[in-house]
Motif scaffolding. Structure first.
Motif, PDB file in Angstrom:
ATOM      1  N   MET A 159       0.815  -1.217   0.000  1.00 29.17           N
ATOM      2  CA  MET A 159       0.000   0.000   0.000  1.00 29.17           C
ATOM      3  C   MET A 159       0.847   1.264   0.000  1.00 29.17           C
ATOM      4  O   MET A 159       1.853   1.343   0.695  1.00 29.17           O
ATOM      5  N   GLY A 160       0.405   2.191  -0.794  1.00 25.73           N
ATOM      6  CA  GLY A 160       0.840   3.567  -0.743  1.00 25.73           C
ATOM      7  C   GLY A 160      -0.422   4.376  -0.931  1.00 25.73           C
ATOM      8  O   GLY A 160      -1.426   4.128  -0.275  1.00 25.73           O
ATOM      9  N   TYR A 161      -0.429   5.286  -1.905  1.00 24.36           N
ATOM     10  CA  TYR A 161      -1.687   5.969  -2.225  1.00 24.36           C
ATOM     11  C   TYR A 161      -1.731   6.253  -3.721  1.00 24.36           C
ATOM     12  O   TYR A 161      -0.719   6.246  -4.414  1.00 24.36           O
ATOM     13  N   TRP A 162      -2.932   6.492  -4.220  1.00 27.54           N
ATOM     14  CA  TRP A 162      -3.150   6.794  -5.627  1.00 27.54           C
ATOM     15  C   TRP A 162      -3.483   8.277  -5.773  1.00 27.54           C
ATOM     16  O   TRP A 162      -4.104   8.870  -4.883  1.00 27.54           O
ATOM     17  N   TYR A 163      -3.065   8.852  -6.890  1.00 28.24           N
ATOM     18  CA  TYR A 163      -3.370  10.268  -7.118  1.00 28.24           C
ATOM     19  C   TYR A 163      -3.661  10.505  -8.594  1.00 28.24           C
ATOM     20  O   TYR A 163      -3.265   9.720  -9.474  1.00 28.24           O
ATOM     21  N   ASN A 164      -4.364  11.573  -8.861  1.00 28.07           N
ATOM     22  CA  ASN A 164      -4.691  11.975 -10.225  1.00 28.07           C
ATOM     23  C   ASN A 164      -3.609  12.935 -10.703  1.00 28.07           C
ATOM     24  O   ASN A 164      -3.530  14.080 -10.254  1.00 28.07           O
ATOM     25  N   ALA A 165      -2.746  12.448 -11.592  1.00 27.99           N
ATOM     26  CA  ALA A 165      -1.583  13.229 -12.019  1.00 27.99           C
ATOM     27  C   ALA A 165      -1.992  14.516 -12.734  1.00 27.99           C
ATOM     28  O   ALA A 165      -1.334  15.560 -12.590  1.00 27.99           O
ATOM     29  N   GLU A 166      -3.074  14.475 -13.501  1.00 33.65           N
ATOM     30  CA  GLU A 166      -3.534  15.669 -14.201  1.00 33.65           C
ATOM     31  C   GLU A 166      -3.972  16.746 -13.208  1.00 33.65           C
ATOM     32  O   GLU A 166      -3.656  17.931 -13.370  1.00 33.65           O
ATOM     33  N   TYR A 167      -4.653  16.324 -12.164  1.00 34.28           N
ATOM     34  CA  TYR A 167      -5.080  17.281 -11.135  1.00 34.28           C
ATOM     35  C   TYR A 167      -3.873  17.868 -10.408  1.00 34.28           C
ATOM     36  O   TYR A 167      -3.857  19.067 -10.079  1.00 34.28           O
ATOM     37  N   PHE A 168      -2.871  17.055 -10.152  1.00 32.92           N
ATOM     38  CA  PHE A 168      -1.649  17.562  -9.512  1.00 32.92           C
ATOM     39  C   PHE A 168      -1.006  18.633 -10.393  1.00 32.92           C
ATOM     40  O   PHE A 168      -0.568  19.679  -9.905  1.00 32.92           O
ATOM     41  N   GLU A 170      -2.446  20.544 -12.702  1.00 33.71           N
ATOM     42  CA  GLU A 170      -3.286  21.737 -12.761  1.00 33.71           C
ATOM     43  C   GLU A 170      -3.220  22.539 -11.463  1.00 33.71           C
ATOM     44  O   GLU A 170      -3.341  23.778 -11.473  1.00 33.71           O
ATOM     45  N   ALA A 171      -3.012  21.824 -10.351  1.00 32.68           N
ATOM     46  CA  ALA A 171      -2.934  22.509  -9.056  1.00 32.68           C
ATOM     47  C   ALA A 171      -1.533  23.031  -8.762  1.00 32.68           C
ATOM     48  O   ALA A 171      -1.315  23.693  -7.738  1.00 32.68           O
ATOM     49  N   GLY A 172      -0.573  22.736  -9.647  1.00 34.66           N
ATOM     50  CA  GLY A 172       0.785  23.244  -9.479  1.00 34.66           C
ATOM     51  C   GLY A 172       1.675  22.385  -8.599  1.00 34.66           C
ATOM     52  O   GLY A 172       2.706  22.855  -8.102  1.00 34.66           O
ATOM     53  N   ILE A 173       1.318  21.121  -8.417  1.00 30.08           N
ATOM     54  CA  ILE A 173       2.147  20.206  -7.627  1.00 30.08           C
ATOM     55  C   ILE A 173       3.039  19.462  -8.619  1.00 30.08           C
ATOM     56  O   ILE A 173       2.759  18.328  -9.031  1.00 30.08           O
ATOM     57  N   ASP A 175       7.218  19.110 -10.704  1.00 32.81           N
ATOM     58  CA  ASP A 175       8.666  19.268 -10.630  1.00 32.81           C
ATOM     59  C   ASP A 175       9.098  20.382 -11.574  1.00 32.81           C
ATOM     60  O   ASP A 175       8.255  21.099 -12.155  1.00 32.81           O
ATOM     61  N   GLU A 176      10.420  20.528 -11.764  1.00 28.39           N
ATOM     62  CA  GLU A 176      10.929  21.628 -12.578  1.00 28.39           C
ATOM     63  C   GLU A 176      10.539  21.495 -14.057  1.00 28.39           C
ATOM     64  O   GLU A 176      10.578  22.468 -14.821  1.00 28.39           O
ATOM     65  N   LYS A 177      10.149  20.277 -14.480  1.00 29.18           N
ATOM     66  CA  LYS A 177       9.746  20.072 -15.873  1.00 29.18           C
ATOM     67  C   LYS A 177       8.236  20.177 -16.057  1.00 29.18           C
ATOM     68  O   LYS A 177       7.723  19.983 -17.159  1.00 29.18           O
ATOM     69  N   GLY A 178       7.534  20.438 -14.968  1.00 27.10           N
ATOM     70  CA  GLY A 178       6.082  20.565 -15.069  1.00 27.10           C
ATOM     71  C   GLY A 178       5.333  19.259 -14.943  1.00 27.10           C
ATOM     72  O   GLY A 178       4.117  19.220 -15.173  1.00 27.10           O
ATOM     73  N   ASN A 179       6.044  18.186 -14.578  1.00 27.00           N
ATOM     74  CA  ASN A 179       5.385  16.899 -14.386  1.00 27.00           C
ATOM     75  C   ASN A 179       4.873  16.777 -12.952  1.00 27.00           C
ATOM     76  O   ASN A 179       5.450  17.347 -12.018  1.00 27.00           O
ATOM     77  N   ALA A 180       3.791  16.041 -12.783  1.00 27.18           N
ATOM     78  CA  ALA A 180       3.242  15.836 -11.445  1.00 27.18           C
ATOM     79  C   ALA A 180       4.307  15.252 -10.529  1.00 27.18           C
ATOM     80  O   ALA A 180       5.009  14.302 -10.896  1.00 27.18           O
ATOM     81  N   ARG A 181       4.430  15.833  -9.339  1.00 25.04           N
ATOM     82  CA  ARG A 181       5.472  15.389  -8.406  1.00 25.04           C
ATOM     83  C   ARG A 181       4.838  15.144  -7.027  1.00 25.04           C
ATOM     84  O   ARG A 181       4.481  16.083  -6.329  1.00 25.04           O
ATOM     85  N   PRO A 182       4.701  13.883  -6.624  1.00 22.87           N
ATOM     86  CA  PRO A 182       4.148  13.591  -5.296  1.00 22.87           C
ATOM     87  C   PRO A 182       5.021  14.188  -4.198  1.00 22.87           C
ATOM     88  O   PRO A 182       6.253  14.230  -4.321  1.00 22.87           O
ATOM     89  N   PRO A 183       4.428  14.695  -3.136  1.00 22.08           N
ATOM     90  CA  PRO A 183       5.209  15.280  -2.032  1.00 22.08           C
ATOM     91  C   PRO A 183       6.164  14.264  -1.411  1.00 22.08           C
ATOM     92  O   PRO A 183       5.842  13.077  -1.305  1.00 22.08           O
ATOM     93  N   GLU A 191       1.150  21.155   2.157  1.00 23.29           N
ATOM     94  CA  GLU A 191       1.086  22.216   1.148  1.00 23.29           C
ATOM     95  C   GLU A 191       0.323  21.744  -0.086  1.00 23.29           C
ATOM     96  O   GLU A 191      -0.462  22.494  -0.665  1.00 23.29           O
ATOM     97  N   ALA A 192       0.547  20.492  -0.474  1.00 28.61           N
ATOM     98  CA  ALA A 192      -0.143  19.945  -1.641  1.00 28.61           C
ATOM     99  C   ALA A 192      -1.650  19.869  -1.401  1.00 28.61           C
ATOM    100  O   ALA A 192      -2.450  20.201  -2.291  1.00 28.61           O
ATOM    101  N   PHE A 193      -2.045  19.445  -0.210  1.00 29.35           N
ATOM    102  CA  PHE A 193      -3.465  19.374   0.114  1.00 29.35           C
ATOM    103  C   PHE A 193      -4.102  20.767   0.073  1.00 29.35           C
ATOM    104  O   PHE A 193      -5.235  20.927  -0.387  1.00 29.35           O
ATOM    105  N   THR A 194      -3.371  21.778   0.554  1.00 28.95           N
ATOM    106  CA  THR A 194      -3.879  23.152   0.528  1.00 28.95           C
ATOM    107  C   THR A 194      -4.079  23.616  -0.913  1.00 28.95           C
ATOM    108  O   THR A 194      -5.099  24.235  -1.254  1.00 28.95           O
ATOM    109  N   LYS A 195      -3.103  23.317  -1.774  1.00 32.31           N
ATOM    110  CA  LYS A 195      -3.204  23.690  -3.189  1.00 32.31           C
ATOM    111  C   LYS A 195      -4.368  22.968  -3.867  1.00 32.31           C
ATOM    112  O   LYS A 195      -5.128  23.573  -4.627  1.00 32.31           O
TER     113      LYS A 195
END
Length: 439
Positions: A159-168, A170-173, A175-183, A191-195
């Motif tokens: 177990m870990g967790y699942w996330y929607n990369a597109e939503y990450f 769009e919310a600005g979460i 890396d430097e290349k603009g790819n979704a980056r899990p905290p 901070e990610a939850f706040t965003k």
């Protein structure tokens, strides 16, 4: 007269010789039926109808490969009911030859107490190929203090967790290349939850878009899938406490872990069940979903499928963390019949074989228990599962589930009381008191 007698005797000898030869030829032409050993086998469906169908294929293939063994199945649509049925048999000193507990560990304890569970360790240690098919965490978790080993699973809980990369993105979460980056740390996670919360609420102002909540949580899910990750991620003291039943729950690190959920709940919506929490994520109504890698099967064909990705949990230090835990699995009857024991062991070896383990992974989304299964093959044929497995196994910190290190009663108590306890000190004191009474 003597000559005639000699002729008759000679003819009789020839007839007897020919009869014997014919009997040998007939015997060689007819294949003897093998002596059959029958085994009773109680198991649940194992999840979805598709998973149940796959498991039946696997079990039938064992029958075909082992014509001297007959599995008499006693399946149930509910694993809990199946194990309860087997447990009721223990009360009258009866036990099926094979029981699939599917994580219901109380059955293992009860079968051992009754002296009816087969100690698997001598069979494992006597067979080099067998011991190689056993994941080290299985031996570490399920070997008793007296040296006995009474259960082996055919899959690990990862177990870990699942996330929607597109939503990450769009919310600005990102890396430097603009790819979704899990905290990577819990601070970044906050901070990610706040965003996500702010971005999800703003979507209602965009044409054709609807609100997206950060996550949906139900109480058992919080305790089972999330709590120990928060506790273990707080440093050495938390990690130690998450690894074994403590002398007391009244510790600063435990209290801090409970309080941590005040902000987690503040950025989530409540779900009545795990099914609801899953469905919100599948439909794209939430950005994060806390559950195991097996959920990838549920994501096939859903609205958010193309954007779903897996991540390990963060920690305060920035190390990655995942659950890799062996739940209870098969329990074999310590029969007086040696042939039954040998046949049951053969079944267990079959379920742990690399071929069967790969089929389990690719067709049911389970994490292989056999450590020799090539995760690269899984990644190639089932990318979502393969990538999740590789990330989880590469985590800096690996912990076991709450039911493996503590027990289901503690999990249920935390799940029932954590919403109030994270907000009110009096409720937190009451929770700790209730947990300590159960030690």
């Amino acid at each position: 007269m003597g000559e005639r007698k000699g002729i008759y005797q000679g003819m009789l000898c020839k007839i007897l010789l020919l009869s014997a030869a014919a009997a040998v030829l007939v015997g060689c032409g007819r294949q003897e039926e093998p002596e059959v050993t029958e085994l009773t086998f109680i198991h649940g469906w194992g999840g979805t109808v598709k998973t149940h169908s796959t498991m039946q294929e696997i079990y039938r293939a064992f029958d075909e490969e082992n014509p001297d063994i007959v599995l008499n199945y006693q399946p149930s649509s509910d694993s809990n009911i199946a194990v309860e049925q087997a447990n009721n048999m223990l009360a009258i000193d009866k036990m099926p030859d094979i029981v699939s507990t599917n994580g219901q560990s109380y059955y293992v304890q009860n079968a051992v107490k009754r002296g009816m569970a087969l100690d698997l360790l001598p069979y494992i240690e006597a067979d080099e190929a067998f011991i190689r098919s056993i994941h080290p965490s299985v031996l570490e978790t399920w070997t008793e203090e007296n040296g006995g080993l009474y259960t082996v699973p055919d899959a690990l809980e990862v177990m870990g967790y699942w996330y929607n990369a597109e939503y990450f993105r769009e919310a600005g979460i990102v890396d430097e290349k603009g790819n979704a980056r899990p905290p990577q740390t819990w601070e970044e996670f906050r901070e990610a939850f706040t965003k996500l919360d702010a971005w999800g609420k703003d979507r209602v102002n965009e044409p054709g878009e609807g609100r997206v909540d950060t996550c949906a949580l139900e109480n058992v899910q919080v305790a089972e899938n999330l709590f120990l990750a928060v506790l273990a991620g707080k440093g050495p003291e938390g990690l130690q406490m998450a690894g074994a039943l403590p002398d007391t729950f009244d510790t600063p690190v435990f209290r801090d872990a409970i309080r941590e959920f005040s902000w987690i709940f503040s950025h989530s919506v409540s779900a009545d069940s795990l099914d609801d929490a899953r469905e919100y994520f599948r439909e794209g109504r939430t950005a994060v979903y806390f559950n195991g890698i097996w959920e990838c099967e549920e994501f096939k064909g859903c609205a958010a499928e193309a954007d779903i990705a897996y991540a390990n949990y963060p920690t305060e230090s920035g190390e990655s963390l995942s659950y890799i835990s062996p739940s209870s699995g098969y329990v074999l009857f310590d029969s007086y019949d040696e042939k039954k024991k040998e046949a049951s062991i053969r079944f267990l070896k079959y379920m742990l074989s690399e071929e069967v383990q790969l089929k389990l992974a690719l067709e049911t989304g389970q994490a292989p228990s056999n450590p020799n299964v090539d995760l690269a093959v899984i990644r190639e044929e089932y990318p979502l599962l393969g990538n999740a497995l590789e990330q989880a196994h590469a985590a800096d910190i690996q912990i076991k589930t709450i039911t493996s290190v503590w027990n289901s009663g503690i999990m249920e108590t935390i799940g029932a009381d954590i919403r109030r306890a994270c907000m009110e000190e009096e409720a937190l004191d009451s929770l700790i008191s209730a947990l300590d009474k159960g030690l």
